[in-house]
Design an enzyme around this catalytic site. Structure first.
Site, PDB file in Angstrom:
ATOM      1  N   CYS A 139       5.519 -29.651 -30.465  1.00 37.60           N
ATOM      2  CA  CYS A 139       4.815 -28.716 -31.359  1.00 37.60           C
ATOM      3  C   CYS A 139       5.449 -27.325 -31.345  1.00 37.60           C
ATOM      4  O   CYS A 139       5.209 -26.519 -32.238  1.00 37.60           O
ATOM      5  CB  CYS A 139       3.351 -28.624 -30.966  1.00 37.60           C
ATOM      6  SG  CYS A 139       2.542 -30.227 -30.967  1.00 37.60           S
ATOM      7  N   HIS A 280      -0.123 -22.725 -34.170  1.00 33.94           N
ATOM      8  CA  HIS A 280      -0.042 -24.183 -34.220  1.00 33.94           C
ATOM      9  C   HIS A 280      -1.439 -24.744 -34.470  1.00 33.94           C
ATOM     10  O   HIS A 280      -2.402 -24.358 -33.797  1.00 33.94           O
ATOM     11  CB  HIS A 280       0.535 -24.708 -32.898  1.00 33.94           C
ATOM     12  CG  HIS A 280       0.447 -26.193 -32.779  1.00 33.94           C
ATOM     13  ND1 HIS A 280       0.789 -27.031 -33.816  1.00 33.94           N
ATOM     14  CD2 HIS A 280       0.043 -26.990 -31.756  1.00 33.94           C
ATOM     15  CE1 HIS A 280       0.607 -28.282 -33.432  1.00 33.94           C
ATOM     16  NE2 HIS A 280       0.151 -28.282 -32.191  1.00 33.94           N
ATOM     17  N   ASN A 310      -2.894 -32.195 -37.425  1.00 33.85           N
ATOM     18  CA  ASN A 310      -1.923 -31.579 -36.513  1.00 33.85           C
ATOM     19  C   ASN A 310      -0.543 -32.159 -36.847  1.00 33.85           C
ATOM     20  O   ASN A 310      -0.276 -33.321 -36.556  1.00 33.85           O
ATOM     21  CB  ASN A 310      -2.351 -31.910 -35.077  1.00 33.85           C
ATOM     22  CG  ASN A 310      -1.398 -31.396 -34.028  1.00 33.85           C
ATOM     23  OD1 ASN A 310      -0.235 -31.125 -34.311  1.00 33.85           O
ATOM     24  ND2 ASN A 310      -1.879 -31.287 -32.803  1.00 33.85           N
TER      25      ASN A 310
HETATM   26  O1  UT7 Z   1      -0.615 -30.508 -30.646  1.00 30.30           O
HETATM   27  C1  UT7 Z   1      -0.320 -31.138 -29.467  1.00 30.30           C
HETATM   28  C2  UT7 Z   1      -1.301 -30.871 -28.452  1.00 30.30           C
HETATM   29  N1  UT7 Z   1      -2.494 -31.668 -28.639  1.00 30.30           N
HETATM   30  C3  UT7 Z   1      -3.675 -31.090 -28.592  1.00 30.30           C
HETATM   31  O2  UT7 Z   1      -3.797 -29.897 -28.536  1.00 30.30           O
HETATM   32  C4  UT7 Z   1      -4.896 -31.983 -28.559  1.00 30.30           C
HETATM   33  C5  UT7 Z   1      -5.834 -31.526 -27.473  1.00 30.30           C
HETATM   34  N2  UT7 Z   1      -7.015 -32.367 -27.310  1.00 30.30           N
HETATM   35  C6  UT7 Z   1      -7.988 -32.437 -28.266  1.00 30.30           C
HETATM   36  O3  UT7 Z   1      -7.892 -31.847 -29.323  1.00 30.30           O
HETATM   37  C7  UT7 Z   1      -9.247 -33.212 -27.921  1.00 30.30           C
HETATM   38  O4  UT7 Z   1      -9.214 -33.579 -26.555  1.00 30.30           O
HETATM   39  C8  UT7 Z   1      -9.444 -34.495 -28.792  1.00 30.30           C
HETATM   40  C9  UT7 Z   1      -9.748 -34.102 -30.223  1.00 30.30           C
HETATM   41  C10 UT7 Z   1      -8.225 -35.369 -28.741  1.00 30.30           C
HETATM   42  C11 UT7 Z   1     -10.650 -35.261 -28.238  1.00 30.30           C
HETATM   43  O5  UT7 Z   1     -11.805 -34.437 -28.273  1.00 30.30           O
HETATM   44  P1  UT7 Z   1     -12.719 -34.256 -26.982  1.00 30.30           P
HETATM   45  O6  UT7 Z   1     -13.780 -33.322 -27.335  1.00 30.30           O
HETATM   46  O7  UT7 Z   1     -11.834 -33.884 -25.821  1.00 30.30           O
HETATM   47  O8  UT7 Z   1     -13.350 -35.704 -26.809  1.00 30.30           O
HETATM   48  P2  UT7 Z   1     -13.511 -36.538 -25.469  1.00 30.30           P
HETATM   49  O9  UT7 Z   1     -12.271 -37.293 -25.191  1.00 30.30           O
HETATM   50  O10 UT7 Z   1     -14.063 -35.644 -24.401  1.00 30.30           O
HETATM   51  O11 UT7 Z   1     -14.633 -37.556 -25.877  1.00 30.30           O
HETATM   52  C12 UT7 Z   1     -16.002 -37.124 -26.101  1.00 30.30           C
HETATM   53  C13 UT7 Z   1     -16.830 -38.334 -26.532  1.00 30.30           C
HETATM   54  C14 UT7 Z   1     -16.690 -39.522 -25.595  1.00 30.30           C
HETATM   55  O12 UT7 Z   1     -17.926 -40.233 -25.635  1.00 30.30           O
HETATM   56  P3  UT7 Z   1     -18.995 -40.050 -24.443  1.00 30.30           P
HETATM   57  O13 UT7 Z   1     -18.272 -40.448 -23.186  1.00 30.30           O
HETATM   58  O14 UT7 Z   1     -19.382 -38.609 -24.451  1.00 30.30           O
HETATM   59  O15 UT7 Z   1     -20.107 -40.992 -24.845  1.00 30.30           O
HETATM   60  C15 UT7 Z   1     -15.633 -40.389 -26.231  1.00 30.30           C
HETATM   61  O16 UT7 Z   1     -15.741 -41.733 -25.928  1.00 30.30           O
HETATM   62  O17 UT7 Z   1     -16.393 -38.788 -27.816  1.00 30.30           O
HETATM   63  C16 UT7 Z   1     -15.908 -40.152 -27.704  1.00 30.30           C
HETATM   64  N3  UT7 Z   1     -14.695 -40.214 -28.511  1.00 30.30           N
HETATM   65  C17 UT7 Z   1     -14.693 -40.510 -29.817  1.00 30.30           C
HETATM   66  N4  UT7 Z   1     -15.666 -40.835 -30.665  1.00 30.30           N
HETATM   67  C18 UT7 Z   1     -15.336 -41.076 -31.932  1.00 30.30           C
HETATM   68  C19 UT7 Z   1     -13.436 -39.935 -28.113  1.00 30.30           C
HETATM   69  N5  UT7 Z   1     -12.590 -40.031 -29.169  1.00 30.30           N
HETATM   70  C20 UT7 Z   1     -13.352 -40.397 -30.223  1.00 30.30           C
HETATM   71  C21 UT7 Z   1     -13.057 -40.635 -31.571  1.00 30.30           C
HETATM   72  N6  UT7 Z   1     -14.076 -40.966 -32.391  1.00 30.30           N
HETATM   73  N7  UT7 Z   1     -11.813 -40.523 -32.065  1.00 30.30           N
END
Ligand code: UT7
Length: 353
Positions: A139, A280, A310
């Protein structure tokens, strides 16, 4: 006119150690910008047909509504995006490709491993024998490349450089894996940097950093043996992007804010003196956290992640081009470019344009 290089004792004694030519009072201007994105739109509803997710979840957690995805059957690829973006930037700059001294492409998603995308872009546009190479900084690809290009012009070895930032992450996205399928889109942006006698134009401060110890938070294993021993082999698959979203999120929020602070300190300016932040587009929540921490006016932080997702190295130059076209970046303004990503890498560039 070029001045003779300063004479140092080393230069007098050894021809091998002559300093680079330097041009006093040389500035660097952004002579033109351009962008290119695939035609095909994948909405959140489309992604929800491929993996278990929803429009509501994606929008709330990332700010994304839709993204563009290359269609190889229609000839769209990383190369066509790069070529079209730089062609558009050259047209805007009114500088012919034959005048380029270098083409630098920031990308980690080249169509071919060899040669570099930059060589093929240069050939497609008629850049003759201009130096050409890729910068693999994920990125940060565009901001790293822009800083490098700026310095090459400032020091006097180059006058005109085409800089492209492009990724087509779809080429290694498993769309059944919701960890990555929701986040990324394909796209390219470009800028033509050109020497000017106005030394006030160009970079005021820049930071280019990496910490390779965090590589396994965001990577594409080439083959089975490259998968770390502690990884879940159901999740980490050769040829597919793997992201530890939570860890990258933590890294990104902290790094983004420290980077802004360090760049302001280096440039000896206050946050309110920056006219526009070109960031970014990793996740709208990461951008918002920085806006809140520094109290930046919403009008000074551009966000287009809702339309493009992204796009990795493409996101900063796509924002730049949209801002220039909208008349929101004007001569004399102070602009900060900020990026972070796989590597792990982070980079900033504070400009007076
Ligand atoms: O550009 C390169 C660098 N990359 C980044 O900057 C990305 C950085 N990371 C992120 O943007 C975030 O971590 C994500 C958008 C990828 C994920 O969001 P999050 O808020 O960190 O979600 P999480 O992994 O903590 O998951 C929260 C909940 C979980 O459910 P429970 O355990 O709370 O019941 C997951 O199972 O959301 C669930 N979940 C989803 N639900 C629907 C995780 N991914 C998904 C999904 N759709 N895609």
């Amino acid at each position: 006119m070029n001045q003779p290089p300063p004479t140092t004792p080393a230069a007098q004694t050894s021809a091998k150690h002559r300093p680079l030519p330097s041009v006093p009072h040389r500035g660097v201007r952004i002579a033109g910008t351009g962008m290119a994105v695939p035609e095909r739109v994948y909405t959140n509803a489309d992604i929800a047909t491929l993996c278990e997710t929803s429009d509501e979840w994606i929008y709330q957690r990332t700010g994304i509504r839709q993204r563009r995805i290359c269609d190889p059957r229609k000839g769209e690829s990383n190369l066509t995006l790069c070529t079209n973006a730089l062609r558009n930037a050259l047209e805007a700059s009114k500088i012919p490709a034959a005048q380029l001294d270098a083409v630098i492409v920031g990308t980690i998603t080249s169509d071919m491993k060899c040669p570099s995308t930059a060589c093929m872009v240069g050939a497609a546009l008629g850049a003759g024998t201009a130096q050409a190479f890729d910068v693999a900084a994920a990125c940060c690809g565009f901001v790293y490349s822009m800083n490098l290009a700026h310095d090459l012009i400032r020091v006097g070895t180059h006058r005109t450089i085409g800089v492209v930032g492009c990724d087509s992450v779809s080429c290694f996205t498993d769309f059944t894996n919701r960890n990555v399928a929701i986040l990324f889109g394909d796209g390219a942006g470009a800028a033509v940097l050109h020497a000017t006698d106005d030394a006030t134009k160009g970079v005021i401060a820049q930071i280019n950093k990496a910490d390779g110890t965090g590589w396994d938070n965001l990577f594409v294993p080439g083959w089975d043996q490259q998968i770390p021993d502690n990884a879940d082999r159901q999740v980490v698959v050769p040829g597919c992007l793997h992201m530890n979203g939570k860890e990258v999120f933590k890294f990104a929020v902290g790094t983004f804010q420290n980077l802004i602070k360090e760049t302001l300190d280096m440039g000896q300016i206050k946050v309110e003196d920056v006219d526009m932040f070109v960031c970014h587009q990793s996740n709208a929540r990461i951008i918002q956290a920085a806006v809140d921490r520094f109290g930046i006016a919403a009008t000074k932080v551009y966000v287009n992640i809702d339309r493009f997702g992204n796009t990795s190295a493409g996101s900063v130059p796509i924002c730049l081009d949209e801002l220039v076209k909208a008349g929101r970046i004007r001569e004399g303004m102070v602009i900060m470019f900020v990026a972070f990503g796989a590597g792990l890498t982070w980079s900033s560039s504070l400009w007076q344009v």
